[in-house]
Design a protein around this motif. Structure first.
Motif, PDB file in Angstrom:
ATOM      1  N   GLU B  14      -3.445   2.836   2.656  1.00 21.31           N
ATOM      2  CA  GLU B  14      -4.465   3.054   1.627  1.00 21.31           C
ATOM      3  C   GLU B  14      -3.833   3.826   0.489  1.00 21.31           C
ATOM      4  OE1 GLU B  14      -7.500   5.099  -0.584  1.00 21.31           O
ATOM      5  OE2 GLU B  14      -6.140   6.126   0.805  1.00 21.31           O
ATOM      6  N   LYS B  15      -4.039   3.365  -0.721  1.00 11.48           N
ATOM      7  CA  LYS B  15      -3.465   4.071  -1.860  1.00 11.48           C
ATOM      8  C   LYS B  15      -4.386   3.895  -3.065  1.00 11.48           C
ATOM      9  CE  LYS B  15       0.975   4.679  -4.223  1.00 11.48           C
ATOM     10  NZ  LYS B  15       0.949   4.247  -5.606  1.00 11.48           N
ATOM     11  N   ASP B  16      -4.705   5.012  -3.712  1.00 10.64           N
ATOM     12  CA  ASP B  16      -5.527   4.986  -4.936  1.00 10.64           C
ATOM     13  C   ASP B  16      -6.786   4.136  -4.765  1.00 10.64           C
ATOM     14  OD1 ASP B  16      -3.391   6.396  -5.820  1.00 10.64           O
ATOM     15  OD2 ASP B  16      -2.486   4.730  -6.928  1.00 10.64           O
ATOM     16  N   GLY B  17      -7.425   4.247  -3.620  1.00 14.98           N
ATOM     17  CA  GLY B  17      -8.673   3.508  -3.427  1.00 14.98           C
ATOM     18  C   GLY B  17      -8.479   2.054  -3.048  1.00 14.98           C
ATOM     19  N   THR B  18      -7.236   1.620  -2.910  1.00 17.25           N
ATOM     20  CA  THR B  18      -7.002   0.239  -2.477  1.00 17.25           C
ATOM     21  C   THR B  18      -6.593   0.236  -1.012  1.00 17.25           C
ATOM     22  OG1 THR B  18      -6.384  -0.535  -4.668  1.00 17.25           O
ATOM     23  CG2 THR B  18      -5.588  -1.830  -2.809  1.00 17.25           C
ATOM     24  N   PHE B  19      -7.273  -0.561  -0.253  1.00 15.21           N
ATOM     25  CA  PHE B  19      -7.029  -0.666   1.181  1.00 15.21           C
ATOM     26  C   PHE B  19      -6.195  -1.921   1.422  1.00 15.21           C
ATOM     27  CE2 PHE B  19      -8.487  -2.146   5.396  1.00 15.21           C
ATOM     28  CZ  PHE B  19      -8.127  -1.047   6.158  1.00 15.21           C
ATOM     29  N   THR B  44     -15.573   2.465   7.221  1.00 16.88           N
ATOM     30  CA  THR B  44     -16.619   3.457   7.011  1.00 16.88           C
ATOM     31  C   THR B  44     -16.001   4.813   6.697  1.00 16.88           C
ATOM     32  OG1 THR B  44     -16.786   3.160   9.388  1.00 16.88           O
ATOM     33  CG2 THR B  44     -18.739   2.686   8.140  1.00 16.88           C
ATOM     34  N   ALA B  45     -14.788   5.048   7.207  1.00 15.14           N
ATOM     35  CA  ALA B  45     -14.157   6.350   7.004  1.00 15.14           C
ATOM     36  C   ALA B  45     -13.591   6.491   5.596  1.00 15.14           C
ATOM     37  CB  ALA B  45     -13.058   6.566   8.033  1.00 15.14           C
ATOM     38  N   LEU B  46     -13.168   5.383   5.014  1.00 12.80           N
ATOM     39  CA  LEU B  46     -12.453   5.468   3.733  1.00 12.80           C
ATOM     40  C   LEU B  46     -13.359   5.131   2.556  1.00 12.80           C
ATOM     41  CD1 LEU B  46      -9.141   3.660   4.640  1.00 12.80           C
ATOM     42  CD2 LEU B  46      -9.402   6.075   4.140  1.00 12.80           C
ATOM     43  N   ASN B  47     -13.026   5.764   1.450  1.00 11.04           N
ATOM     44  CA  ASN B  47     -13.664   5.366   0.211  1.00 11.04           C
ATOM     45  C   ASN B  47     -12.689   4.482  -0.541  1.00 11.04           C
ATOM     46  OD1 ASN B  47     -16.225   5.829  -0.550  1.00 11.04           O
ATOM     47  ND2 ASN B  47     -15.928   8.044  -0.831  1.00 11.04           N
ATOM     48  N   PHE B  48     -13.003   3.256  -0.727  1.00  8.86           N
ATOM     49  CA  PHE B  48     -12.039   2.397  -1.403  1.00  8.86           C
ATOM     50  C   PHE B  48     -12.759   1.503  -2.407  1.00  8.86           C
ATOM     51  CE2 PHE B  48     -13.610   0.302   2.300  1.00  8.86           C
ATOM     52  CZ  PHE B  48     -13.853  -0.975   1.866  1.00  8.86           C
TER      53      PHE B  48
END
Lengths: 394, 164
Positions: B14-19, B44-48
């Motif tokens: 995951e980087k800069d909101g990109t999964f 669910t855990a990540l904001n992307f």
């Protein structure tokens, strides 16, 4: 390692020797029983079941050799160490032949030698017993595994029987059309399925489906497919005359059904309806490879069409394609398991070769069986299904 | 995984909101049903704001894996109103996605290097075409960055599966 406080039985008619051996071995941590002749020794042996016996060879009544014989009869695996002053070679040989663990010459200068011999014999026996226990355990486990496997196999076979009974008759002839199929599961049960049936007096329906994955879990879904299509047909007939019976509607119906079941399985499929009055084929495709191959007048080519797999997307929409069927033709539907049998390294090459193969097979299922060597396939990674419908093939 | 096949791997970063999900080798999930729940957990855990699926090192994918991809498409649509971007440079994989009609439910990019021309026929989705194109290019650039520089940014999804 053997039990360090093993129970030893010393049988010797020489009181002094016996006592000194016993004292030494007790000091070494062993429990020591004593007997002054062979008969008494046997009694103590039967009552106390020592782990090892040290006996003199020359004793009145029952001598050492006889004692070994009688202990052997009891099948106890208890090692016997023979000590003897009568250094007669033949006795030593006989004692060892009877299975004595060791043969020591009296007088025993260094009792550490005896102790070493005792420990070695106990270790050997312990190892032998352990080995035997392991072997028995393994053999038992093996037997149980074999039995479980057999049970599972029977279960799979029974499932396979049911699945085979769900499949339509092959070959099936109806009004000049002929349908034939073959399904080769990669395990016992198949995730590939075909069916063909009369819709009403002028239409015939057919489909080939490949459930994602393979084995039992996918086979369950084939049962569901059979149920859904049969029921749809029944529901459609209830009003007397059957309304439009479009393959795309069947695919959409199955799509909804599978999504609602939440099985985590999807299907790629090809479905078609032949209208005998108009001579038209209407078909619909749900994310399936390879596409159906039409063979007519010596030429074979893929039919057009695409669509999303069935049972994944709520909003999937399926479309119908129509074509006039030639007087003489065959239409071959295949599951993607067939690709594993085709020459070529890439999908493109394999796809290119398939129509040629169907041409060289004369467009028939039997021809394909021969060309692809279906009769003697080894284990295949995926299920294979073939459905060929034909008319007036020369 | 089937013994006898070189087992495939699935990695994620995951980087800069990109999964980013990367499928490597022969990916077969025939017997692995727990993976989609893992993916859902990660989601669910990540904001992307974008998902990229990298298939450039994929040799083959089985039908179960395709089902997993479909699930990703649905999740992405639900959560960010944007279809995932799939990068594929192998003709076989591209053909397979085509035959499944996946060009309707993914932004499929057939070029290793992100360029506006490769975005000509993206499927319609919840945002305006310009926004979608910008997002796809951005996601693609992040993927390229991950590939070149820091491979250690990728985690093995299967070990994530074992931990969950």
């Amino acid at each position: 390692m053997h039990n360090p406080s093993a129970k030893l039985l010393i049988i010797d008619d020489d009181e002094v020797v016996r006592a000194s051996l016993a004292a030494y071995l007790e000091d070494s941590g062993f429990t020591v029983l004593q007997a002054s002749n062979g008969l008494q020794g046997l009694e103590v042996f039967e009552l106390q079941r020592p782990d090892l016996v040290i006996c003199d060879l020359r004793m009145p009544q029952v001598d050492g050799l006889e004692l070994i014989r009688r202990i052997n009869v009891l099948n106890t695996e208890v090692p016997v160490i023979v000590v003897s002053g009568a250094g007669v070679m033949s006795d030593a040989v006989e004692a060892l032949r009877l299975g004595a663990a060791d043969y020591l010459i009296k007088p025993l200068e260094d009792l550490a030698v005896l102790e070493h011999s005792v420990r070695r014999a106990l270790d050997r026996t312990h190892l032998r017993l352990e080995n035997q226990r392991y072997r028995e355990k393994l053999e038992t486990a093996n037997r149980e595994l074999q039995a479980s496997l057999h049970l599972l196999q029977e279960d799979q076979n029974a499932g396979r029987q049911v699945q085979m009974n769900m499949l339509p008759l092959t070959p099936w002839r109806v009004d000049g059309l002929e349908f034939a199929h073959q399904i080769i599961p990669s395990l016992y049960l198949s995730g590939d399925f075909v069916d063909y049936f009369r819709v009403d007096e002028r239409r015939i329906g057919f489909y080939l489906a490949d459930v994602s994955g393979h084995g039992a879990s996918s086979a369950f879904v084939t049962v569901l497919l059979k149920f859904m299509t049969t029921r749809l047909l029944y529901e459609s007939r209830r009003g007397g005359l059957l309304p439009e019976f479009k393959p795309s509607d069947v695919l959409a119906h199955i799509n909804r059904g599978l999504i609602n079941c939440k099985l985590g399985k999807h299907v790629t499929m090809l479905g078609g309806v032949i209208d005998e009055q108009s001579g038209k084929l209407t078909y619909s495709i749900g994310g399936h490879l390879p596409l159906p191959v039409l063979y007519s007048e010596g030429q074979a080519h893929y039919l057009e069409g695409r669509g999303l797999p069935v049972g994944l997307f709520n909003e999937a929409v399926y479309s119908d394609l129509q074509m006039d069927l030639p007087k003489s033709f065959s239409l071959t539907l295949l599951s993607d398991g067939i690709l594993d049998l085709l020459p070529g390294d890439t999908l493109k090459e394999k796809e290119a070769v398939l129509p040629q193969l169907i041409s060289s097979a004369g467009g028939t299922l039997d021809g394909l069986r021969q060309v692809l060597g279906l009769a003697n396939l080894g284990e295949m990674p995926d299920d294979i299904a073939l459905l060929v419908l034909s008319r007036n093939l020369a | 995984m089937n013994p006898g096949n070189s087992p495939g791997r699935i990695q994620f970063a995951e980087k800069d909101g990109t999964f980013v999900l990367k499928f490597i080798g022969e990916v077969r999930l025939t017997l692995c049903s727990a993976l989609d729940s893992t993916i859902e957990k990660i989601f669910t855990a990540l904001n992307f704001s974008a998902i990229v699926i990298d298939l450039t090192e994929t040799r083959s994918i089985d039908s179960t894996t395709l089902g997993l991809l479909a699930k990703l498409s649905i999740l992405s649509r639900q959560k960010i109103g944007l279809l995932p971007t799939v990068v594929t440079t192998h003709a076989d994989i591209t053909r397979l996605l085509q035959s499944m009609g996946f060009d309707q439910v993914f932004n499929i990019v057939n070029q290793p290097i992100p360029c506006p021309e490769s975005l000509d026929d993206l499927p319609s989705q919840d945002h305006s075409e310009a926004v979608v194109k910008a997002k796809v290019l951005e996601a693609h650039r992040i993927l390229m960055g991950l590939n070149d520089s820091n491979r250690e940014a990728f985690h093995d999804l299967v070990s994530a599966l074992e931990r969950s």
